[in-house]
Each structure stands twice: as structure tokens, then as C-alpha cells.
Scaffold this motif. Structure first.
Motif, PDB file in Angstrom:
ATOM      1  N   ALA A 251       0.832  -1.209   0.000  1.00  0.00           N
ATOM      2  CA  ALA A 251       0.000   0.000   0.000  1.00  0.00           C
ATOM      3  C   ALA A 251       0.861   1.251   0.000  1.00  0.00           C
ATOM      4  CB  ALA A 251      -0.938  -0.011   1.210  1.00  0.00           C
ATOM      5  N   GLY A 252       2.018   1.178   0.663  1.00  0.00           N
ATOM      6  CA  GLY A 252       2.941   2.309   0.661  1.00  0.00           C
ATOM      7  C   GLY A 252       3.457   2.629  -0.722  1.00  0.00           C
ATOM      8  N   GLN A 253       3.443   1.651  -1.613  1.00  0.00           N
ATOM      9  CA  GLN A 253       3.903   1.890  -2.981  1.00  0.00           C
ATOM     10  C   GLN A 253       2.923   2.772  -3.755  1.00  0.00           C
ATOM     11  OE1 GLN A 253       6.997   0.875  -3.260  1.00  0.00           O
ATOM     12  NE2 GLN A 253       6.605  -0.025  -1.253  1.00  0.00           N
ATOM     13  N   ALA A 254       1.716   2.961  -3.215  1.00  0.00           N
ATOM     14  CA  ALA A 254       0.773   3.884  -3.844  1.00  0.00           C
ATOM     15  C   ALA A 254       1.342   5.295  -3.843  1.00  0.00           C
ATOM     16  CB  ALA A 254      -0.576   3.867  -3.104  1.00  0.00           C
TER      17      ALA A 254
ATOM     18  N   SER B 272      13.069  10.695  -5.367  1.00  0.00           N
ATOM     19  CA  SER B 272      13.508  10.340  -4.017  1.00  0.00           C
ATOM     20  C   SER B 272      12.344   9.880  -3.152  1.00  0.00           C
ATOM     21  CB  SER B 272      14.213  11.534  -3.356  1.00  0.00           C
ATOM     22  OG  SER B 272      13.333  12.611  -3.149  1.00  0.00           O
ATOM     23  N   ILE B 273      11.166  10.462  -3.352  1.00  0.00           N
ATOM     24  CA  ILE B 273       9.974  10.010  -2.623  1.00  0.00           C
ATOM     25  C   ILE B 273       9.650   8.569  -3.012  1.00  0.00           C
ATOM     26  CG2 ILE B 273       7.463  10.312  -2.418  1.00  0.00           C
ATOM     27  CD1 ILE B 273       7.935  13.324  -2.615  1.00  0.00           C
ATOM     28  N   MET B 274       9.737   8.286  -4.320  1.00  0.00           N
ATOM     29  CA  MET B 274       9.479   6.932  -4.795  1.00  0.00           C
ATOM     30  C   MET B 274      10.480   5.939  -4.220  1.00  0.00           C
ATOM     31  SD  MET B 274       9.604   5.537  -8.710  1.00  0.00           S
ATOM     32  CE  MET B 274      11.390   5.753  -8.735  1.00  0.00           C
TER      33      MET B 274
ATOM     34  N   ALA C 133       9.717   3.090  -1.382  1.00  0.00           N
ATOM     35  CA  ALA C 133       9.963   1.683  -1.721  1.00  0.00           C
ATOM     36  C   ALA C 133      10.946   1.050  -0.744  1.00  0.00           C
ATOM     37  CB  ALA C 133      10.495   1.583  -3.144  1.00  0.00           C
ATOM     38  N   LEU C 134      12.041   1.758  -0.439  1.00  0.00           N
ATOM     39  CA  LEU C 134      13.032   1.231   0.493  1.00  0.00           C
ATOM     40  C   LEU C 134      12.437   1.037   1.883  1.00  0.00           C
ATOM     41  CD1 LEU C 134      15.943   0.459   1.216  1.00  0.00           C
ATOM     42  CD2 LEU C 134      16.402   2.901   1.624  1.00  0.00           C
TER      43      LEU C 134
END
Length: 397
Positions: free
Chosen positions: A59-62, A354-356, A360-361
Motif C-alpha cells: 500500500a505504501g507503494q501507492a 527520491s519520494i518513490m 519503496a526502500l
């Protein structure tokens, strides 16, 4: 003839007697809506994951997917919209945000959610890429810092209220209802933009080559590197505050809303302080803000089981984080003043990428290690960003 038209247009746009401050206000409201839409999943991560059959990391990948599309849009915006009146470009991007919110609210699956977030990313990347250059055309040069301050106040408002209100209302009307609640606000903003934004004919069509040529400037290359590390570190932690508060601090839903509200309200103080200090201490801010943010992130782990300690740490975190974009935007306006649209696109691309990467990290560390690993990884990235800045020599043009 074309040059003469532009020369006549710009003083007219820059005149403070033609309602340009209303246009700046409309842009600030749009920024609020974009920030609220982009980061609302932070406060609704758990119910979104549960409803759509995804892990919290997924869900965080949204957030990450919107960042990916924002990257590409910001890079190509000056080319795509190079021959279109900026007024219609901004209104069109706001319309895309409206469409994405409706699609998110009705998403029947995780795939549809990700598509909707991709559409939102296009709006985010395009609007932010043009924002600084638009402000520089709307107001006289001596009032640009004031106008940028208003824009970042819109950012602070969204940061202050979007997460806690989203968390609170999500428990009452559900996460879909929260996104539906943003729709009428965006409609109001569209009307405001239509009334207040003046015509802004394009000066010239940009090119991707022109944008990447900026990276051949040594100070710009180092600046973009520091930007990416700083924002990746911040969003590695920020994206997963709700899982941290639920599993580490064991906060209830009302307590969660209060924690996020404290973090957001502190953003007003951070924005104000950053604006007040940036003219004289810009390079010091660029260096020390990420270092202090890293320290506070680790302190949140140290005091993670003590709710008062976490509350104080989150307030400090919110204030420090809000000052960072003020400092970097000021650096951009001074370091790439000869090509603000390309510079703005490059800065937005770096931030969104960087947000992406940060989201993801952080999600990978959360799913495969633990929330503590997520926060420690975030702190490490922030420290690296500060080290790139150093005493500011590398960032001087």
C-alpha cells in the motif's frame, strides 16, 4: 512581433493591482490539494491495505507510483506544454487531480488504485515543475520570496491537517469517503484558478536536452544529489509513521490523529522559521536540517514506547521537515535563475524520484525486517544528504 507581445504581457502579469495575489492564493490551494492527495495514504495505509488485499508495504507503494509518474512528467513538462498558455496547463493539471481522486475513491482493486495514483503523479509533477517559474511571472521580482512563502503555506496546511483529518474521518466514513471529501474542494479550486489566473503565453518551447544540460553545472549536480538523499530519507520514515505508531507505540486511532496533527501543525512553525532564516543562513539550513531530522527519527525509536516522548519527537520532526523544501526552493531560485522552468522540472523530478525510492526502500525494510530498520535506513540517507551539502561550497554556482 511575438517578442513585443511577451514584453507587453509580463509587466501586465506582474502588476500587483491586477489580482495576481488571488492567483497566487489559488496556486497555494492547489498545492494543498496535491499534497493532501499525494500523502493521504500515509494516514490510511492500514485500511487501504486491508480493503484491497495488500500488505502495508504494498500500500505504501501507492505513494511511490505517484512519485514515479511525477518524475517523468516534471522532466518533460516544459516540452509537452512548451507552446501552451500556462494558465490552461495549470487548470488542466488540476483537472487531472480531480479525475484521480474520483478513481481512487471508487477503486475496486489495488491495480486500479495504482493507476489512479499514476494519474495523480502526472498532476503533481506538472504543477510543481511549473510553480516556481509561474510565480516568477505572476509577481514582481522583489516579492517572489513572499509569493513562494504563500505557496509553501499551502504545503504546511495540507501537512498539518490532511493526515490527522484523514485518519479521524477514515474511522468514521472509511478511506473511500475521505477521498470523496476532497473532490468538492478541488472543484472550488478549479473555479478559483479559472477566475484568477491570467493568460501566460509560453516564452519558448523547452527541451529535455536543455534540462539535463543543467546537470553539467557542478553545483547543480551536487545539489540534486543532496536533494534526493534528503527527501528519500525523510519519506522513508514519513510514509510509515502509521505502522510505527500502531505497532511500536500502540497508539489508538484518536491518539494517532493527535500525533499526526501535532506533526502537521509544527509544519507552520517550520515553514515560518525557514522563510525567516533562509536569506541569511541558506547553506546552514541545507546542512543542519537533515542532520537534525535524522537525530529526531532515531529518537522516535528510542522513545517509541513512551507516548509523550513520541509526541514531542513528532512535533520536532514536523517542524524540521517543513523547512527543508523552503531552503531548497530558495537555493533553486538563486542558482538556476536563468532557466527557472528547466530548473524547477529538474528539482521536482529529483524530489519525486527520491519520494518513490524512499517509500519503496522503507516498505521493503518494513515488510522484510522491521519498522526500526525502516527508521534507521531513513536516518542514514538524511546524514548522507547533509554530508553532500557540507559547508555549502559544492552548491555555490
Amino acid at each position: 512581433m511575438r517578442t513585443a507581445e511577451l514584453q507587453r504581457t509580463e509587466p501586465e502579469i506582474a502588476s500587483p493591482d491586477r489580482g495576481v495575489w488571488s492567483a497566487v492564493g489559488a496556486m497555494a490551494m492547489c498545492v494543498s490539494m496535491l499534497i493532501a492527495s499525494e500523502f493521504m495514504p500515509v494516514s490510511l495505509l492500514t485500511p487501504i491495505a486491508s480493503d484491497l488485499g495488500a500488505t502495508q508495504g504494498m500500500a505504501g507503494q501507492a505513494i511511490s507510483i505517484s512519485g514515479l509518474f511525477a518524475v517523468f512528467t516534471s522532466l518533460f513538462m516544459s516540452v509537452i506544454a512548451g507552446r501552451i498558455d500556462r494558465r490552461y496547463v495549470l487548470i488542466g493539471l488540476t483537472s487531472l487531480m480531480l479525475a484521480s481522486l474520483i478513481l481512487i475513491a471508487e477503486a475496486p482493486s489495488f491495480l486500479v488504485l495504482m493507476i489512479a495514483r499514476a494519474v495523480l503523479g502526472i498532476a503533481i509533477g506538472g504543477f510543481w515543475a511549473l510553480s516556481t517559474a509561474t510565480v516568477m511571472r505572476l509577481v514582481p521580482s522583489d516579492t517572489v520570496p513572499k509569493a513562494l512563502g504563500i505557496i509553501f503555506t499551502g504545503n504546511a496546511i495540507a501537512t498539518a491537517f490532511a493526515a490527522p483529518i484523514g485518519s479521524y474521518l477514515g474511522g468514521i466514513i472509511g478511506w473511500r469517503g475521505v477521498f470523496w471529501g476532497l473532490v468538492p474542494l478541488v472543484l472550488i479550486n478549479l473555479l478559483w484558478q479559472w477566475i484568477s489566473l491570467p493568460s501566460m503565453p509560453p516564452k519558448s518551447a523547452g527541451s529535455v536536452r536543455q534540462l539535463f544540460a543543467l546537470l553539467r553545472r557542478r553545483h547543480v549536480a551536487f545539489g540534486m544529489m543532496a536533494v534526493m538523499l534528503t527527501f528519500a530519507g525523510a519519506f522513508s520514515a514519513f510514509t510509515y509513521f502509521r505502522p510505527f505508531l500502531e505497532t511500536y507505540t500502540h497508539a489508538t486511532t484518536p491518539q494517532l490523529s493527535l500525533f499526526l496533527l501535532g506533526l502537521g501543525v509544527a509544519g507552520f512553525a517550520g515553514t515560518y522559521a525557514g522563510t525567516a532564516l533562509v536569506n541569511e543562513r541558506m547553506y546552514a539550513l541545507l546542512r543542519w536540517l537533515p542532520l537534525l531530522l535524522a537525530a529526531v527519527t532515531l529518537l522516535m525509536l528510542l522513545f517509541g514506547h513512551l507516548k509523550p516522548g513520541v509526541a514531542v519527537a513528532m512535533i520536532c520532526w514536523g517542524g524540521l521537515n517543513a523547512a527543508i523544501p523552503v531552503a531548497w526552493s530558495t537555493w533553486l531560485s538563486r542558482s538556476v535563475s536563468d532557466d527557472p522552468e528547466s530548473g524547477g522540472g529538474l528539482l521536482v523530478a529529483a524530489i519525486q524520484l527520491s519520494i518513490m525510492v524512499g517509500g519503496a526502500l522503507g516498505g521493503l525494510l518494513l515488510d522484510h525486517v522491521c519498522i526500526a530498520a525502516t527508521f534507521m535506513g531513513a536516518a542514514a540517507l538524511l546524514v548522507l544528504g547533509a554530508l553532500i551539502v557540507g559547508n555549502g561550497t559544492r552548491l555555490r554556482g
